[in-house]
Design an enzyme around this catalytic site. Structure first.
Site, PDB file in Angstrom:
ATOM      1  N   HIS A  90       1.062  -1.182  -0.138  1.00  0.00           N
ATOM      2  CA  HIS A  90       0.027   0.081   0.144  1.00  0.00           C
ATOM      3  C   HIS A  90       0.810   1.271  -0.004  1.00  0.00           C
ATOM      4  CE1 HIS A  90      -2.817   3.098   1.782  1.00  0.00           C
ATOM      5  NE2 HIS A  90      -3.736   2.348   1.477  1.00  0.00           N
ATOM      6  N   ASP A 135       3.079  -4.462   7.876  1.00  0.00           N
ATOM      7  CA  ASP A 135       1.937  -3.877   7.521  1.00  0.00           C
ATOM      8  C   ASP A 135       0.770  -4.717   7.654  1.00  0.00           C
ATOM      9  OD1 ASP A 135      -0.407  -2.377   6.873  1.00  0.00           O
ATOM     10  OD2 ASP A 135       0.369  -1.824   4.880  1.00  0.00           O
ATOM     11  N   GLN A 150      -4.582  -5.117   6.982  1.00  0.00           N
ATOM     12  CA  GLN A 150      -5.586  -6.156   6.262  1.00  0.00           C
ATOM     13  C   GLN A 150      -5.466  -7.308   6.923  1.00  0.00           C
ATOM     14  OE1 GLN A 150      -7.710  -5.116   4.174  1.00  0.00           O
ATOM     15  NE2 GLN A 150      -6.900  -3.402   3.323  1.00  0.00           N
ATOM     16  N   LYS A 154     -10.569  -0.538  10.175  1.00  0.00           N
ATOM     17  CA  LYS A 154     -10.812  -2.030   9.436  1.00  0.00           C
ATOM     18  C   LYS A 154     -11.103  -3.285  10.057  1.00  0.00           C
ATOM     19  CE  LYS A 154      -7.248  -0.510   5.880  1.00  0.00           C
ATOM     20  NZ  LYS A 154      -8.302   0.153   4.876  1.00  0.00           N
ATOM     21  N   CYS A 178      -4.793   2.256  -3.510  1.00  0.00           N
ATOM     22  CA  CYS A 178      -3.508   3.033  -3.171  1.00  0.00           C
ATOM     23  C   CYS A 178      -2.329   2.055  -3.180  1.00  0.00           C
ATOM     24  CB  CYS A 178      -3.575   3.380  -1.579  1.00  0.00           C
ATOM     25  SG  CYS A 178      -4.768   4.741  -1.307  1.00  0.00           S
TER      26      CYS A 178
END
Lengths: 164, 409
Positions: free
Chosen positions: B122, B198, B201, B224, B366
């Site tokens: 991202h 990261d 998600q 999220k 993104c």
């Protein structure tokens, strides 16, 4: 209720399927200007060839994007070909008016503002023709940027052509 | 049935119509909807507990401070952190990644030092490194993505040679690919580099254990994972946080301030300058409770089953037209499905689906470098969460037929 038929008019889909003036022009003599919509990645390239008397004698469109951005660019190319730079500027104002965008540019000495108002008045006489089909885009505000991408790119190309 | 059948009714937002159709929300990779318990917890905080934290000596302020720190403890436990002090609250995952870049990396990296990322990152895990490259002359190296949507690790030894940091997504927000983070951590450490993850998600969808992942830094965001917007997390090992300089200066992050200078507070408060987002932290804490009550193993199993159903249904119904990016095996991926439908532009696909009340995202998500790898300028993306069920995917498959009606040529 707002329906998709307001957006995807047959003439729009026709220009999407069979884009007019698609391609490239040799630079120079043509101007080449790229426009991007950073939100969606749509990209329009406007090639503009202006003769000595200030008439757009050829135009070509490159790039890729959604049906609205591509059909708007195609219709725009048809509408400006053979017109003067001045008329093309009036068309831009008229088209943005159709998209409910009313801009007044203000220069340091106020002269630009006068020009903006003048253009807005003159633009009322401009016939938009097929471009009227894009009127439904206003009901889908997120797509207005798709429809105006090629016109903003054209405005930049006209500035560069006038300065050349 | 791994999750309660009536789970949709926990989410008041889902009970509304768009263009005459019940909302089908398939954009949870973008942001998730919030259960009533999270909304109530935030309202309750403002109705009964609100005061500024770490300041007042009165009972109300003590309770507000306890609410903030209680939320921190829940998050720490949720990701199996060694200590609450390893959980730094930020605005979102992007801010967490910038904190890592501006504090740790800016201090520890010099011109020519390498940071290794991947082509499926991202922008939040790309742009801070570009900025550091412009500022300090670091080198940015890229792990390629292969045609199946997996990281191509065949050249990893060379990429890691002399690198100071490996920073990779645990799950792609475009392809859904689950990356082998534990293995990557091991390889990074063997090469003398630290490992950043990261997990934006990942944490919402997969049971997360920072110890098992072997990471040094891990970032994610609340919105999220059923929590409000405006709160994110940077988790890092305590010894790393201790050695890092503060990111923002102001109140809360100091022990003492004189006309000559300041001394920093202890971790994690050293990185939390100014009045924090207490209600949002409370919301995140309640979301963590909600997910724990569902059971993260159940959440993951639900999404594997639903992803398998989605891949099967979309392929059966639209196989000749639809291209779904990313791993074909549901166990290797999350419920994020980017797809191309015929030669119809993703914006037009999303527009037609919206008319049936179906919310999907269209665009570059993104992740523009990944779009270049895929040879696409944009995709449509349907993404799943706890409140989605098979009927949502049946409606998606039905509505895609309407795309054909308008654009078939």
């Amino acid at each position: 209720m707002i329906g998709l038929e307001d957006l995807y008019r047959e003439i729009i889909l026709d220009h999407y399927r069979t884009p007019r003036n698609r391609g490239e022009l040799e630079t120079p003599p043509a101007q080449r200007v790229e426009g991007f919509n950073p939100l969606c990645g749509d990209e329009i390239i406007v090639y503009l060839q202006v003769d000595d008397s200030g008439v757009i004698d050829d135009v070509a469109i490159g790039g890729q994007g959604c049906s609205i951005s591509q059909s708007s660019a195609s219709m725009m190319s048809v509408a400006i070909k053979g017109r003067t730079i001045e008329d093309a500027r009036k068309l831009i104002v008229a088209f943005k008016g159709l998209m409910s965008i009313h801009e007044t540019e203000i220069g340091g000495d106020g002269s630009e503002a006068a020009l903006g108002i003048e253009l807005e008045g003159a633009a009322e006489d401009m016939k938009l023709g097929d471009l009227e089909a894009l009127r439904g885009v206003v009901k889908f505000p997120i797509r207005i940027k798709c429809a105006t991408l090629s016109w903003n790119t054209l405005a930049q190309a006209l500035d560069e052509a006038a300065a050349a | 049935m791994t999750l309660p059948a009536a789970i949709k009714s926990d989410f008041p937002l889902l009970d509304q119509q768009f263009h005459g159709h019940q909302l089908v929300y398939l954009d949870s990779a973008n942001t998730s909807q919030k259960p009533q318990v999270v909304i109530d917890a935030m309202a309750d905080y403002y109705e009964h507990t609100n005061a500024n934290v770490h300041r007042g000596s009165y009972e109300l302020a003590v309770r507000a401070t306890a609410a903030l720190e209680g939320a921190r403890a829940k998050v720490a436990s949720f990701i199996n952190a060694n200590s609450d002090s390893e959980v730094v609250f930020t605005k979102n995952a992007t801010e967490s990644m910038n904190l890592l870049a501006r504090s740790w990396a800016e201090t520890n990296l010099s011109a020519g030092d390498a940071v290794v990322i991947s082509e499926m990152e991202h922008h939040a895990n790309i742009v801070p490194w570009h900025m550091l490259r412009a500022q300090k002359g670091i080198e940015l190296r890229w792990i390629p993505v292969d045609q199946s949507g997996h990281l191509d690790l065949s050249d990893l030894d060379r990429l890691l040679d002399g690198a100071k940091l490996l920073s990779v997504t645990a799950m792609s927000n475009v392809l859904g690919t689950l990356n082998p983070i534990a293995q990557l951590s091991e390889r990074a450490h063997a090469a003398g580099a630290l490992m950043a993850v990261d997990a934006s998600q990942y944490v919402p969808h997969v049971p997360t254990d920072v110890q098992a992942l072997g990471a040094d830094f891990l970032v994610f965001t609340g919105h999220k994972m059923l929590a409000p917007m405006g709160i994110g997390v940077l988790w890092a090992k305590a010894e790393l946080l201790d050695a890092m300089p503060p990111f923002l200066g102001g109140g809360e992050m100091i022990l003492n301030v004189t006309k000559d200078g300041f001394t920093t507070n202890e971790i994690p408060w050293k990185f939390e300058a100014g009045t924090p987002m207490v209600a949002e932290a409370v919301g995140l804490g309640r979301a963590v409770d909600y997910l724990s009550e569902l059971g993260m193993d159940n959440v993951r199993q639900h999404e594997v089953e639903l992803t398998a159903y989605a891949l099967r249904t979309l392929t059966e119904r639209h196989g000749d037209k639809i291209t779904i990016h990313g791993p074909t095996e549901p166990a290797e991926r999350g419920g994020v499905m980017s797809f191309i439908y015929g030669d119809v532009h993703p914006h037009d696909v999303a527009q037609v689906l919206d008319q049936s009340g179906i919310a999907v995202r269209a665009g570059h998500h993104c992740a523009k470098p990944l779009m270049d790898v895929l040879g696409a300028n944009a995709t449509s993306r349907a993404s799943l969460y706890v409140y989605n069920d098979k009927s949502d995917l049946d409606k998606l498959a039905d509505a895609l037929s309407a795309v054909d009606d308008i654009f078939s040529f």
